[in-house]
Design a protein around this motif. Structure first.
Motif, PDB file in Angstrom:
ATOM      1  N   ARG A 255       1.777  16.678  11.150  1.00  9.30           N
ATOM      2  CA  ARG A 255       0.794  16.454  10.229  1.00  9.30           C
ATOM      3  C   ARG A 255       1.212  15.464   9.022  1.00  9.30           C
ATOM      4  O   ARG A 255       0.602  14.535   8.863  1.00  9.30           O
ATOM      5  N   THR A 256       2.545  15.750   8.726  1.00  7.87           N
ATOM      6  CA  THR A 256       3.095  14.960   7.787  1.00  7.87           C
ATOM      7  C   THR A 256       3.498  13.556   8.151  1.00  7.87           C
ATOM      8  O   THR A 256       3.414  12.641   7.340  1.00  7.87           O
ATOM      9  N   ALA A 257       3.632  13.498   9.485  1.00 11.17           N
ATOM     10  CA  ALA A 257       4.236  12.211  10.273  1.00 11.17           C
ATOM     11  C   ALA A 257       2.853  11.320  10.189  1.00 11.17           C
ATOM     12  O   ALA A 257       2.804  10.241   9.811  1.00 11.17           O
ATOM     13  N   VAL A 258       1.569  11.856  10.637  1.00  4.34           N
ATOM     14  CA  VAL A 258       0.441  11.519  10.412  1.00  4.34           C
ATOM     15  C   VAL A 258       0.011  10.818   9.208  1.00  4.34           C
ATOM     16  O   VAL A 258      -0.455   9.622   9.026  1.00  4.34           O
ATOM     17  N   GLU A 259       0.195  11.831   8.241  1.00  2.00           N
ATOM     18  CA  GLU A 259       0.026  11.395   6.768  1.00  2.00           C
ATOM     19  C   GLU A 259       0.782  10.104   6.257  1.00  2.00           C
ATOM     20  O   GLU A 259       0.221   9.221   5.696  1.00  2.00           O
ATOM     21  N   PHE A 260       1.679  10.137   6.859  1.00  2.00           N
ATOM     22  CA  PHE A 260       2.740   8.996   6.029  1.00  2.00           C
ATOM     23  C   PHE A 260       2.351   7.725   7.122  1.00  2.00           C
ATOM     24  O   PHE A 260       2.604   6.704   6.440  1.00  2.00           O
ATOM     25  N   ALA A 261       2.115   8.010   8.295  1.00  2.00           N
ATOM     26  CA  ALA A 261       1.575   6.634   8.982  1.00  2.00           C
ATOM     27  C   ALA A 261       0.379   6.160   8.366  1.00  2.00           C
ATOM     28  O   ALA A 261      -0.012   4.913   8.262  1.00  2.00           O
ATOM     29  N   ARG A 262      -0.398   6.860   7.824  1.00  2.00           N
ATOM     30  CA  ARG A 262      -1.489   6.338   6.970  1.00  2.00           C
ATOM     31  C   ARG A 262      -1.186   5.715   5.710  1.00  2.00           C
ATOM     32  O   ARG A 262      -1.867   4.601   5.457  1.00  2.00           O
ATOM     33  N   LYS A 263      -0.028   5.926   5.203  1.00  2.00           N
ATOM     34  CA  LYS A 263       0.386   5.284   4.061  1.00  2.00           C
ATOM     35  C   LYS A 263       1.077   3.915   4.585  1.00  2.00           C
ATOM     36  O   LYS A 263       0.909   2.994   3.709  1.00  2.00           O
ATOM     37  N   ILE A 264       1.611   4.064   5.617  1.00  2.00           N
ATOM     38  CA  ILE A 264       2.097   2.844   5.941  1.00  2.00           C
ATOM     39  C   ILE A 264       0.946   1.728   6.304  1.00  2.00           C
ATOM     40  O   ILE A 264       1.291   0.460   6.033  1.00  2.00           O
ATOM     41  N   ILE A 265      -0.077   2.343   6.962  1.00  2.00           N
ATOM     42  CA  ILE A 265      -1.289   1.448   7.235  1.00  2.00           C
ATOM     43  C   ILE A 265      -1.886   0.760   5.911  1.00  2.00           C
ATOM     44  O   ILE A 265      -2.380  -0.144   5.730  1.00  2.00           O
ATOM     45  N   GLU A 266      -1.879   1.617   4.846  1.00  2.00           N
ATOM     46  CA  GLU A 266      -2.584   1.391   3.630  1.00  2.00           C
ATOM     47  C   GLU A 266      -1.595   0.291   3.084  1.00  2.00           C
ATOM     48  O   GLU A 266      -2.199  -0.652   2.517  1.00  2.00           O
ATOM     49  N   LEU A 267      -0.321   0.288   3.288  1.00  3.42           N
ATOM     50  CA  LEU A 267       0.468  -0.781   2.552  1.00  3.42           C
ATOM     51  C   LEU A 267       0.432  -2.102   3.122  1.00  3.42           C
ATOM     52  O   LEU A 267       1.442  -2.869   3.110  1.00  3.42           O
ATOM     53  N   ARG A 268      -0.298  -1.997   4.381  1.00  2.00           N
ATOM     54  CA  ARG A 268      -0.037  -3.298   5.231  1.00  2.00           C
ATOM     55  C   ARG A 268      -0.486  -4.736   4.389  1.00  2.00           C
ATOM     56  O   ARG A 268      -1.250  -4.455   3.516  1.00  2.00           O
ATOM     57  N   GLY A 269       0.071  -5.876   4.793  1.00  2.00           N
ATOM     58  CA  GLY A 269      -0.482  -7.052   3.866  1.00  2.00           C
ATOM     59  C   GLY A 269      -1.446  -7.795   4.919  1.00  2.00           C
ATOM     60  O   GLY A 269      -0.845  -8.005   6.183  1.00  2.00           O
ATOM     61  N   GLU A 270      -2.456  -8.226   4.521  1.00  2.00           N
ATOM     62  CA  GLU A 270      -3.604  -8.940   5.314  1.00  2.00           C
ATOM     63  C   GLU A 270      -3.260 -10.435   5.161  1.00  2.00           C
ATOM     64  O   GLU A 270      -2.890 -10.632   3.960  1.00  2.00           O
ATOM     65  N   PRO A 271      -3.647 -11.242   5.825  1.00  6.62           N
ATOM     66  CA  PRO A 271      -3.498 -12.634   5.757  1.00  6.62           C
ATOM     67  C   PRO A 271      -4.552 -13.104   4.684  1.00  6.62           C
ATOM     68  O   PRO A 271      -5.893 -12.541   4.739  1.00  6.62           O
ATOM     69  N   SER A 272      -4.225 -13.815   3.945  1.00  6.18           N
ATOM     70  CA  SER A 272      -5.283 -14.442   2.975  1.00  6.18           C
ATOM     71  C   SER A 272      -6.405 -15.232   3.531  1.00  6.18           C
ATOM     72  O   SER A 272      -6.003 -15.955   4.526  1.00  6.18           O
TER      73      SER A 272
END
Lengths: 187, 443
Positions: B35-52
């Motif tokens: 569960r905590t690994a999945v929650e952390f994966a969400r954090k990784i996804i949230e911090l992703r950089g999108e191309p401008s």
């Protein structure tokens, strides 16, 4: 035939290269960019390398054989080699430069939220530094390029279950590293 | 499927669903770690950089512009092809036609001769120094051995299982003339059971032409040392890969030490072997089949530790009127070395680089520890030069010394080693003599 293969087919049969390549670019550029951004950790460098990948793809578009690999797999192979070449030219790998943590951009965030986000990103990059090269590669493929385990296994020559194992291990390592930092901050 | 495998699979499925934009809710009944690994994966996804948007649009415009230019050039080339070019070279007048045609033929002949003499061959490139292998553990690197000067005819193994020729330990750098250098660098000097093995395979194009490798990656196999049995294999890729001049393509190979049935392989030495791939150079109508080389050698250690000692035996056994002495067994963390000795009747020490004047014995061996799996030790080749270390036959003052080197290490709690030798005379390779079976107490 997938949508992307359809575009390649269209380009080959009707000579509509511009339209087909434009469509493929729209479809895949964001994933390629995000993959590269994970690997290099710097917006400007990620943009430069993404441009290089698509220029190489453009040059080799006529040589791409659609029945041997999907267009995305082909692009990802070019992207991986481009990143590897970059690090080689930089005289040996120093993945995820730490000073690049300031380049995050986000929309409509408050200054406080933005500051927290920057700090978190900086920490995430530091934690990524602790992973092995393969773990970083898999994390980048998964969270950057949004590939499924089968696709990752295909481009890295691993078994699908091996990808799953390494991914889970890598995310747990990142989580623990991140927690360590958060606990340190609270003290 | 094991519990860990199930959790790892579940984790990947959660991530795929989150990446697909699904609202994933994980209940409290789910394992805390997962569960905590999945929650952390969400954090990784949230911090992703999108191309401008600006970057995205500019790059698109630039690429489409280049594509249009590329298409235009291709159309022009189609219009004025090679035929037009040749036509433009040959004048209309008959006399000039004869002269210019002869000139073109001579140019082609000179180019052809130059090619034949190797004029287009790539400049000789010195082999790079072996890449330093990271050595986080204090185990010594296996010694690279030079190839034997002369290999005798192989002597069949004493048991029905065929004994292959010993594979020479490869140098860490393998040069495949004239196009590629393939290097394989494992991330550790040795591994404990269960550890993931990571090997960096690099392919460097040393020519001045763009080179294509097909298939890429090539098939990769792991085999126990000196055996043909494949314990792990990764299929070849489906798309060729191009390497620019002086460029390198890197491939990461990992192995979880499990065989094709998902079982942990036993400790010992393993070879990583590349399957065949075709190398094609740009503008050069030549295809070079490559591969089937041993690219790296891996050592998996015993979890309980490795026996390190030298057992002086000088145990003598006579079969068919021939005495073979098993002199010594050396056990180290990187493997076992066995020394045996025989004096052929009428033997006189031959001068350097020559064979004895009387028939001498060639040997082959196999071994097992505590009655376990029988492993081939191979047939030592003849080593004329004293400085050549490793597996081989040497002609010494009073007879012939046989050395089997870099056999698998032995576990620290092993009780007995069985070493079986069969021999044949060098002038009668088909006639087997023996076996000489030695039982060596290790405790």
């Amino acid at each position: 035939m997938s949508e992307s293969e359809g575009r390649v087919y269209q380009a080959r049969t009707t000579g509509g290269n511009t339209e087909a390549f434009g469509g493929l670019y729209e479809q895949y550029m964001p994933d390629i960019y995000k993959y590269i951004h994970y690997r290099v950790g710097n917006i400007h460098l990620a943009e430069d390398l993404t441009s290089t990948v698509f220029e190489k793809a453009l040059k080799g578009f006529s040589r791409y054989i659609s029945d041997r690999a999907s267009f995305f797999t082909w692009l990802m192979t070019i992207a991986r080699h481009t990143v590897i070449d970059h690090y080689r030219q930089q005289s040996r790998r120093k993945d995820m430069p730490l000073e690049a943590a300031n380049d995050i951009s986000s929309d409509n965030s408050s200054p406080e939220r933005e500051a927290v986000r920057r700090e978190e990103l900086k920490r995430l990059r530091l934690c990524l530094e602790r992973l092995s090269r393969l773990e970083k590669e898999i994390v980048s493929c998964k969270f950057g390029a949004e590939m499924n385990n089968r696709q990752v296994a295909g481009i890295l020559s691993l078994s699908e279950s091996n990808v799953g194992t390494i991914l889970y291990r890598a995310v747990r390592k990142l989580r623990d590293c991140f927690r360590e930092w958060q606990n340190g901050q609270r003290r | 499927m094991g519990r860990d495998d199930k959790i790892e699979k579940e984790f990947s499925e959660y991530i795929d669903r989150i990446l697909a934009g699904e609202e994933v809710v994980i209940g409290d009944e789910v394992n805390e770690d997962l569960r905590t690994a999945v929650e952390f994966a969400r954090k990784i996804i949230e911090l992703r950089g999108e191309p401008s948007t600006a970057f995205s649009e500019n790059l698109k415009q630039s690429l489409l512009q280049k594509l249009a230019e590329q298409d235009m050039r291709a159309a022009q080339e189609k219009k004025g092809g090679f035929r037009d070019f040749i036509d433009s070279l040959i004048p209309r007048s008959m006399a000039w036609r004869a002269v210019s045609t002869a000139a073109i033929v001579i140019i082609f002949m000179v180019v052809g001769l130059f090619w034949y003499m190797g004029g287009f061959a790539p400049e000789p490139v010195p082999s790079p120094a072996p890449a330093p292998a990271p050595a986080p553990k204090p185990a010594p690197e296996p010694e690279p051995e030079p190839a034997p000067e002369a290999a005798p005819a192989p002597v069949p193994a004493p048991k029905p299982a065929p004994t292959p020729e010993p594979s020479p330990v490869p140098a860490p750098v393998i040069e495949i003339p004239p196009a590629l250098i393939v290097k394989a660098v494992p991330d550790e000097a040795y591994y404990m059971p269960g550890e993931t093995i990571e090997i960096e395979l690099s392919f460097t194009n040393i020519t001045k032409r763009t080179t294509t490798l097909d298939p890429f990656p090539p098939k990769i196999q792991v085999k126990p040392q000196r055996e043909d049995k494949v314990v792990y294999s990764v299929a070849a890729g489906s798309q060729p890969s191009e390497i620019e001049p002086d460029d390198t393509v890197i491939l990461d190979f990992t192995w979880d030490q499990k065989d094709m049935d998902g079982k942990q392989v036993s400790p010992g030495w393993y070879d990583v072997v590349l399957g065949e791939f075709i190398v094609t150079m740009e503008d050069f109508d030549m295809k070079l089949p490559m591969g089937t080389h041993i690219e790296a050698r891996l050592l998996i250690q015993y979890p309980q530790g490795t026996m390190e000692k030298t057992v002086e035996l000088n145990q003598s056994q006579e079969r068919d009127g021939i005495e073979v002495i098993l002199e010594r067994v050396e056990l180290t963390t990187t493997g076992m070395t066995v020394h045996a000795f025989n004096t052929p009747p009428g033997y006189i020490h031959p001068p350097p680089s020559t064979l004895p004047t009387v028939p001498f014995l060639l040997a082959s061996a196999e071994y097992s520890v505590d009655g376990g799996t029988v492993k081939p030790a191979g047939s030592p080749g003849i080593r004329f030069l004293e400085y050549m270390e490793g597996t081989g036959i040497r002609f010494v003052e009073n007879g012939v010394r046989y050395t089997w080197k870099q056999l698998d290490p032995v576990a620290s709690d092993a009780g007995e080693l069985t070493f079986i030798i069969v021999m044949s005379y060098n002038d009668r390779p088909g006639e087997l003599i023996g076996p000489w079976e030695f039982r060596i107490p290790l405790e």
